[in-house]
Design an enzyme around this catalytic site. Structure first.
Site, short mmCIF file in Angstrom:
data_model
loop_
_atom_site.label_atom_id
_atom_site.label_comp_id
_atom_site.label_asym_id
_atom_site.label_seq_id
_atom_site.Cartn_x
_atom_site.Cartn_y
_atom_site.Cartn_z
N ARG A 35 0.81 -1.22 0.00
CA ARG A 35 0.00 0.00 0.00
C ARG A 35 0.85 1.27 0.00
O ARG A 35 0.45 2.29 -0.57
CB ARG A 35 -0.94 -0.03 1.22
CG ARG A 35 -1.92 1.14 1.30
CD ARG A 35 -2.82 0.97 2.52
NE ARG A 35 -3.58 2.17 2.81
CZ ARG A 35 -4.78 2.46 2.31
NH1 ARG A 35 -5.35 1.61 1.48
NH2 ARG A 35 -5.40 3.58 2.63
N ILE A 61 -7.15 7.82 -1.40
CA ILE A 61 -7.05 6.36 -1.36
C ILE A 61 -7.88 5.95 -0.14
O ILE A 61 -7.72 6.50 0.94
CB ILE A 61 -5.58 5.89 -1.26
CG1 ILE A 61 -5.51 4.35 -1.16
CG2 ILE A 61 -4.85 6.53 -0.09
CD1 ILE A 61 -4.08 3.81 -1.21
N SER A 62 -8.79 5.01 -0.35
CA SER A 62 -9.74 4.66 0.71
C SER A 62 -9.07 4.01 1.91
O SER A 62 -7.99 3.40 1.81
CB SER A 62 -10.81 3.71 0.17
OG SER A 62 -11.65 4.35 -0.76
N GLN A 63 -9.72 4.13 3.05
CA GLN A 63 -9.33 3.46 4.28
C GLN A 63 -9.16 1.96 4.00
O GLN A 63 -9.95 1.36 3.28
CB GLN A 63 -10.46 3.69 5.28
CG GLN A 63 -10.34 3.02 6.61
CD GLN A 63 -11.63 3.20 7.41
OE1 GLN A 63 -12.66 3.61 6.87
NE2 GLN A 63 -11.58 2.89 8.69
N PRO A 64 -8.11 1.32 4.54
CA PRO A 64 -7.87 -0.10 4.26
C PRO A 64 -9.08 -1.00 4.51
O PRO A 64 -9.37 -1.89 3.69
CB PRO A 64 -6.71 -0.45 5.20
CG PRO A 64 -5.96 0.84 5.35
CD PRO A 64 -7.02 1.90 5.36
#
Length: 215
Positions: A35, A61-64
């Protein structure tokens, strides 16, 4: 690199498994994909934090956990043709590339699309194709798709995307108002979507002909 591997494992244990993600293939790929290579260099040390991060041009970038949840909801077995709307930095597409046969991903912002392409090349990812266009129109010439994932907030599922989804196919998207939505998992049956609304979420808006207009 060992440090980032440790951080990935910590991310998966504390942010993903503890929140209920159970698909073993999703868990393993979240441990594998680096990531930190999908965020700007000046915030690389925040790559595994439990939050969305800015990637430029008003995008994130979205939260994991959200990446893992949306991926799990797609129910991928490995032989699917997937359409992604909203490439961003390319992280979600990189995750999908490990779990599906092929991924077609659309990004309307050219510099983001170009940077994502370079990341895929550097990582040896060969089953992802990037398109620069209005994502709300999909890719009619590549339809039908087994799965569709929209990684930006849409007022509803764009009609062209419903048409491009296979019967019994699954679409996952944040649907609702411009600044607050619910995660939707929908299954196409008899040309209609069987809808299941899940958790509240907040994504950047999907801009396009069948989405939101630019402010």
């Amino acid at each position: 690199m060992d440090r980032y591997k440790h951080l990935r494992e910590w991310m998966v244990e504390t942010q993903i498994i503890e929140r209920g993600i159970r698909d073993k293939r999703v868990i393993e790929v979240m441990k594998k994909v680096p990531r930190h290579l999908f965020v700007p260099e000046d915030i690389i040390d925040s790559a595994y934090d439990d939050r969305a991060l800015p990637i430029g041009y008003g995008q994130t970038i979205s939260q994991p956990y959200i990446v893992a949840l949306m991926t799990e909801l797609l129910e991928l077995k490995g032989d699917e043709k997937v359409l992604e709307i909203g490439t961003g930095s390319g992280y979600q597409a990189a995750i999908l590339s490990e779990l599906a046969k092929e991924v077609h991903t659309i990004e309307r912002i050219e510099p983001l699309a170009t940077a994502a392409k370079k990341r895929f090349e550097n990582l040896g990812i060969q089953n992802v194709k990037v398109y620069i266009k209005d994502g709300t129109e999909g890719i009619p010439e590549e339809a039908p798709f087994d799965r569709i994932i929209i990684t930006a907030a849409t007022p509803d599922i764009p009609e062209p995307l419903i048409k491009q989804l296979k019967e019994e196919g699954i679409i996952v998207a944040p649907v609702g108002e411009r600044y607050s939505q619910y995660m939707l998992k929908a299954i196409k049956r008899d040309n209609e979507l069987e809808r299941h609304y899940l958790i509240p979420v907040a994504f950047v808006p999907l801009i396009g002909k069948y989405g939101w207009k630019e402010e």
